[in-house]
Design a protein around this motif. Structure first.
Motif, PDB file in Angstrom:
ATOM      1  N   VAL A 140       0.959  -1.336  -0.005  1.00  0.00           N
ATOM      2  CA  VAL A 140      -0.061   0.008   0.115  1.00  0.00           C
ATOM      3  C   VAL A 140       0.848   1.251   0.002  1.00  0.00           C
TER       4      VAL A 140
ATOM      5  N   PRO B 105       0.394  -1.234  11.134  1.00  0.00           N
ATOM      6  CA  PRO B 105      -0.761  -0.387  10.470  1.00  0.00           C
ATOM      7  C   PRO B 105      -0.894   0.966  11.145  1.00  0.00           C
ATOM      8  N   ARG B 109      -0.293   4.676  10.187  1.00  0.00           N
ATOM      9  CA  ARG B 109      -1.346   5.472  10.209  1.00  0.00           C
ATOM     10  C   ARG B 109      -1.137   6.815  10.921  1.00  0.00           C
ATOM     11  N   ARG B 166      -6.463   4.579   3.421  1.00  0.00           N
ATOM     12  CA  ARG B 166      -6.134   3.618   2.677  1.00  0.00           C
ATOM     13  C   ARG B 166      -5.443   2.504   3.467  1.00  0.00           C
ATOM     14  N   ALA B 168      -4.790  -0.158   6.197  1.00  0.00           N
ATOM     15  CA  ALA B 168      -5.814  -1.034   6.676  1.00  0.00           C
ATOM     16  C   ALA B 168      -5.523  -1.195   8.241  1.00  0.00           C
ATOM     17  N   GLY B 169      -6.506  -1.715   8.975  1.00  0.00           N
ATOM     18  CA  GLY B 169      -6.699  -1.674  10.290  1.00  0.00           C
ATOM     19  C   GLY B 169      -7.216  -0.508  10.783  1.00  0.00           C
ATOM     20  N   SER B 170      -8.488  -0.394  10.471  1.00  0.00           N
ATOM     21  CA  SER B 170      -9.375   0.727  11.031  1.00  0.00           C
ATOM     22  C   SER B 170      -9.219   1.270  12.555  1.00  0.00           C
ATOM     23  N   ALA B 177     -10.547  -5.190  11.693  1.00  0.00           N
ATOM     24  CA  ALA B 177      -9.753  -4.989  10.714  1.00  0.00           C
ATOM     25  C   ALA B 177      -9.694  -5.896   9.781  1.00  0.00           C
ATOM     26  N   ASP B 178     -10.722  -5.549   8.738  1.00  0.00           N
ATOM     27  CA  ASP B 178     -11.056  -6.461   7.716  1.00  0.00           C
ATOM     28  C   ASP B 178      -9.955  -6.575   6.604  1.00  0.00           C
ATOM     29  N   ALA B 179     -10.116  -7.629   5.433  1.00  0.00           N
ATOM     30  CA  ALA B 179      -9.145  -7.593   4.301  1.00  0.00           C
ATOM     31  C   ALA B 179      -9.949  -7.358   3.063  1.00  0.00           C
ATOM     32  N   PRO B 180     -10.411  -6.195   2.670  1.00  0.00           N
ATOM     33  CA  PRO B 180     -11.190  -5.642   1.613  1.00  0.00           C
ATOM     34  C   PRO B 180     -10.519  -6.208   0.319  1.00  0.00           C
ATOM     35  N   ASP B 183      -8.088  -3.096  -3.708  1.00  0.00           N
ATOM     36  CA  ASP B 183      -7.350  -2.116  -2.988  1.00  0.00           C
ATOM     37  C   ASP B 183      -7.264  -0.976  -4.060  1.00  0.00           C
TER      38      ASP B 183
END
Lengths: 185, 185
Positions: A140, B105, B109, B166, B168-170, B177-180, B183
DNA sequence: CCTGACATGTAAAGTGTTACATGATTAT
DNA sequence: ATAATCATGTAACACTTTACATGTCAGG
């Protein structure tokens, strides 16, 4: 001491020789950090002495394959999380803009327009790059860095356009360089 | 050799001592080019020897007032119009972004958000500055340079916002923390 | 008297660029 | 053979930072 960390970062992704790293500096890293061959071999020597990286095998032509050590990874993480303040900005392009008073408006406009073109070309280049990369395989963060570059280039192109219009001595309608009373936007 | 031209540019606007110039480097020029006291006095010596500037009077405390010479002005104009290619980009902040894979992540962030804050603060600072300046007295080019800084800062803040979303790891909906699957934007 | 601003300079260490220097291996 | 690429290294020079070093002048 960022070169050190750039090297550690590249070796954290995958092992390689000085020669390999040099190519990566000249391609993927070119928009972010640059290093000359001289610098690179010197730094590899220092990093090895500091045990942050180590030679894992010696190939033909004296090739040395380097690998990051656990100490190296720790050093990299520590650097990533250290919130040291940004270095003093230094932009030769902008410095020129500051002093454009010393040349004619035509020359000034031409200079600013040139900055805009550099931005446009850079943007086009990055867009081509973006299309050629398989983003499913990249991290990413590679994407974020690329996006930064695109936004930066676009900003410069737009700024140049905005600026050219503000420099007196119009080129489009030759002869009527008027003096508008309102300079603030 | 930009320091040389930065000094020439400042002296082209108005004469002054090394001490005077230093203050200008620390204020007006701070967003564009920086110089330390050491560097400055060294450069003034070299410029005088090259006859691009000259001492016009010696005041109290050994103060030397410098003035640009005609040769100096020519040198400045020549530099302004020489289209030398931009130096290799080197951004420590972006370098970190490239390697953010090495930390969590959450930490990534946080780092990117920090870059955004720096941008926001810088923008606010420049906007305050803009209001405090009498633009009727300043040159158009000062205004263009300021605008560049504003656009750059804004770009960085917006990029950071875009980027944080963008990674991951909201943080907003803690725990999932899902894996969409998608990307790409 | 003493502090703060004015004012200039040098030295050492770190970082970066350019040029020099050498040699092995692979493909044509 | 010979050219291109692979591969590493050193030396000289330029630029920047940090620290040291010194001294004057004005105001409280």
């Amino acid at each position: 001491m960022s070169l050190r960390h750039a090297v550690l970062g590249l070796l954290a992704e995958q092992p390689g020789s000085g020669y390999d790293l040099l190519k990566r500096f000249q391609t993927v890293m070119a928009n972010v950090w640059s290093a000359t061959q001289s610098q690179l071999y010197g730094e590899l020597g220092k990093l090895e002495k500091a045990a942050l990286i180590k030679v894992t095998e010696e190939g033909p032509r004296g090739r040395k394959e380097y690998e990051i050590t656990e100490a190296g990874r720790e050093e990299l993480r520590a650097w990533l999380l250290s919130p040291n303040d940004p270095p003093p900005p230094r932009s030769e392009s902008l410095l020129r803009v500051y002093f454009l008073d010393s040349v004619s408006p035509e020359q000034a406009r031409s200079y600013v327009a040139g900055m805009g073109e550099i931005g446009s070309r850079r943007l086009a280049h990055l867009e081509r790059l973006e299309e050629s990369v398989d983003w499913d395989l990249a991290s990413v963060y590679d994407r974020l860095a690329l996006e930064w570059g695109k936004r930066f280039s676009r900003m410069q192109a737009e700024w140049a356009e905005w600026s050219v219009a503000r420099i007196a001595g119009s080129t489009e309608t030759a002869g009527d360089a008027d003096a508008p009373g309102d300079d603030r936007g």
